[in-house]
Design an enzyme around this catalytic site. Structure first.
Site, PDB file in Angstrom:
ATOM      1  N   ASP A 147      -7.869   2.948   3.218  1.00 43.11           N
ATOM      2  CA  ASP A 147      -7.454   2.313   4.477  1.00 43.11           C
ATOM      3  C   ASP A 147      -8.330   2.563   5.710  1.00 43.11           C
ATOM      4  OD1 ASP A 147      -5.436   2.465   2.625  1.00 43.11           O
ATOM      5  OD2 ASP A 147      -4.120   3.686   3.849  1.00 43.11           O
ATOM      6  N   SER A 213      -3.189   8.150   6.319  1.00 44.41           N
ATOM      7  CA  SER A 213      -3.561   7.117   7.297  1.00 44.41           C
ATOM      8  C   SER A 213      -2.890   7.276   8.654  1.00 44.41           C
ATOM      9  CB  SER A 213      -3.232   5.746   6.731  1.00 44.41           C
ATOM     10  OG  SER A 213      -4.216   5.421   5.794  1.00 44.41           O
TER      11      SER A 213
HETATM   12  C1  FRU Z   1      -2.274   3.126   1.473  1.00 46.82           C
HETATM   13  C2  FRU Z   1      -2.011   4.625   1.422  1.00 46.82           C
HETATM   14  C3  FRU Z   1      -1.289   5.091   2.660  1.00 46.82           C
HETATM   15  C4  FRU Z   1      -1.653   6.545   2.708  1.00 46.82           C
HETATM   16  C5  FRU Z   1      -3.073   6.532   2.210  1.00 46.82           C
HETATM   17  C6  FRU Z   1      -3.448   7.717   1.387  1.00 46.82           C
HETATM   18  O1  FRU Z   1      -3.409   2.736   0.784  1.00 46.82           O
HETATM   19  O2  FRU Z   1      -1.316   4.952   0.250  1.00 46.82           O
HETATM   20  O3  FRU Z   1       0.091   4.848   2.639  1.00 46.82           O
HETATM   21  O4  FRU Z   1      -1.562   7.061   4.007  1.00 46.82           O
HETATM   22  O5  FRU Z   1      -3.222   5.360   1.449  1.00 46.82           O
HETATM   23  O6  FRU Z   1      -4.799   7.675   1.065  1.00 46.82           O
END
Ligand code: FRU
Length: 579
Positions: A147, A213
């Site tokens: 992300d 994230s």
């Molecule tokens: C989405 C996610 C988020 C999390 C992050 C972990 O792709 O699963 O919800 O914060 O990636 O890498």
């Protein structure tokens, strides 16, 4: 290291930043304007260490852990030759940082030269000029990225942080990578910002997680970052703990200590409780978080007066569809006189077989809830996840992670998993979310390969496979456009009785219907870049992102329309590299 041609290898040797070549032809790394050497290393045996040696007398030595990667930082003199010795260690990422102009220059990555085993600087324009990397889509130097985080504009630069595993091409404990850009098109890489928690680094066999994230909010005093710290005992995701943290920065290079601001989730919320996005709506600060309540995906809403103390209100919206584990990476915005939320549906399959689609909701802001009047898929290709938006200069711009949800990634030495979509400008028209690449993307247009009208087009060997095509139709027309071919494997865009859709053959996503929700097709913008395809329909009425791994470095564009006379304008243009 893989380069496109022998000439490139020669060029690489020539461009190494050398001050002096020692007698006997030993090439050492020269620090140039940098003052710090950062090395991510794991010892193969106890006592494994990293030595940074300058001359005979100046030796710095640091031990690496055997259990997990250690992030080692060595202060170095500018304009000085060093040698990096990695005794019994695996080094996964290594760069020079800490110069006054780093927002301009970026870090200087070092790579191990195969023959000599020495770590030497490699220029980014050389590194990215490779058939395993995209030319004009942002991707990390190497290894895993997911992300986009903390997107913002701050003191003359756009900043993008991202979920990063510096140690390999698979998801693992999360760090935050960082890049900056003056124009949202050309990026420089900056030092890694956040690392996984100590517990994880100490006992990786027991815990996983890291800096998950989050987002950034820019104030007069600097930037404020919000993110989730995730800690999960292996094999028991029900016991995962997700807390919300914040930190600040005045220059985007130095960051304050982290502070926990939301320790416990609301009572009814599931243990998925993450990805804070902080937004200002009607002059007040709000935070949205992804979660689930009683098996339904929700976006939770918090408010704050001072950006530090947060008060839980209620779900901003609840999604009734079954089969969603939770919302991930929610966003909430005021746009074109309406309000819109976007969220990613974790673990969900839609009727077409598409996995983990993101959905937008448009409506009104009533009693601090989003009263949705319409909703739709954010991206019909479903290889776009965790979009994040920010506002600057009157534009609402978003970037999404180009995710490989069908297990199509091909791991290559020094390759990267994951890239980012082109920055897209968002609008609401007729209660639909429209998006198109920001206008700056057009500056990358290079040599024209085709310009014409009223006929079918067959470009079968587009060197480098980095191009864009624009087609306008006078009436809805049945067509198929072959966008990639690798032996039996194919990706195409088709429009017929079943509607407009991306069709793949001979790859794992074959059979899934990547259909765009549009009634007719009047115009297309197609961006091809290595493994990435981005399609924008009818001036942004729908957008679709799909990965297609092609072993050839050449691309194709073969358009066959039932009524070619309906093609009123067609143009195919090479795109320049952003590196
Ligand atoms: C989405 C996610 C988020 C999390 C992050 C972990 O792709 O699963 O919800 O914060 O990636 O890498």
């Amino acid at each position: 290291m893989e380069y496109r041609s022998i000439n490139k290898i020669y060029y690489y040797m020539e461009t190494v930043s050398l001050k002096k070549k020692k007698k006997g032809g030993v090439i050492r790394l020269n620090t140039g304007q940098y003052t710090c050497l950062e090395v991510f290393a794991k010892a193969k045996t106890k006592g494994g260490n990293i030595r940074v040696v300058s001359g005979k007398t100046h030796v710095m030595e640091k031990e690496a852990r055997t259990s997990y990667y250690t992030w080692l930082k060595f202060p170095v003199e500018q304009d000085t030759e060093y040698e990096l010795e990695c005794g019994c260690c695996d080094v996964t990422l290594c760069y020079l940082s800490g110069n006054d102009k780093i927002l301009e220059t970026g870090v200087q990555y070092l790579e191990k030269e195969k023959q000599s085993g020495r770590y030497l600087p490699v220029k980014k324009e050389i590194h990215y000029n490779s058939s395993i990397r995209e030319a004009y889509h942002f991707a990390p130097w190497k290894n895993w990225m997911n992300d986009p985080n903390g997107l913002c504009y701050f003191q003359g630069y756009y900043h993008m942080f991202y979920q990063f595993n510096p140690h390999g091409q698979k998801w693992s404990n999360m760090y935050w990578g960082h890049a900056a850009s003056k124009d949202l098109i050309h990026w420089v890489h900056l030092p890694v910002v956040l690392a996984p928690q100590e517990e994880i680094l100490e006992e990786p066999e027991k815990f996983s997680g890291g800096a998950f994230s989050g987002s950034a909010a820019v104030t007069r005093d600097g930037a404020v970052f919000y993110f989730t710290r995730h800690l999960e005992p292996h094999g028991d995701c029900m016991k995962q703990v997700e807390q919300q943290w914040m930190m600040k920065s005045r220059d985007m290079l130095h960051f304050t200590e982290e502070k926990c601001i939301i320790r416990k989730r609301p009572e009814r919320a599931s243990s998925d409780f993450r990805d804070p996005k902080v937004v200002k709506i009607g002059g007040r600060w709000y935070m949205v978080l992804g979660s689930a309540i009683e098996g339904k995906g929700v976006i939770l809403l918090y408010e704050s007066e001072d950006m530090e103390h947060w008060n839980y209100l209620h779900p901003l919206l609840t999604e009734e569809t079954e089969g969603i584990r939770c919302f991930e990476c929610p966003d909430f915005m005021e746009l074109d006189g309406k309000y819109a939320a976007v969220g990613a549906w974790m673990r969900h399959y839609d009727d077409c077989g598409r996995f983990q689609m993101s959905r937008y909701y448009i409506g009104n802001w009533k009693e601090q809830k989003l009263e949705a009047e319409s909703s739709g898929w954010f991206d019909f290709g479903s290889n776009c996840y965790a979009m994040q938006s920010f506002e600057h200069g009157g534009r609402r711009i978003c970037i999404g992670w180009i995710s490989d949800f069908y297990g199509e990634h091909v791991e290559k030495e020094n390759g990267a998993y994951g890239s980012m979509t082109l920055p897209r400008q968002l609008h609401i028209r007729n209660n639909k979310l429209y998006m198109k690449p920001i206008e700056e993307v057009a500056l990358l247009k290079g040599k024209s390969l085709y310009r014409g009208r009223g006929e079918n087009i067959a470009l079968r060997a587009i060197e480098g496979n980095a191009y864009m095509a624009e087609i306008h139709f006078s009436a809805d027309t049945f067509f198929s456009i072959l966008l990639g071919k690798d032996g039996e494997k194919e990706i195409s865009l088709c429009n017929d009785e079943s509607g407009l859709r991306i069709v793949t053959k001979g790859v794992k996503s074959q059979g899934i219907c990547f259909r765009a929700d549009v009634e007719k097709v009047t115009g297309l913008e197609i961006y091809m870049d290595g493994r990435v395809t981005e399609i924008y329909v009818n001036e942004g009425e729908a957008a679709g992102t799909k990965l297609f791994y092609n072993s050839s470095k050449d691309g194709c564009f073969v358009l066959q329309a039932e009524n070619p006379e309906n093609i009123v304008r067609a143009e195919v243009t090479l795109m320049d590299s952003i590196w």
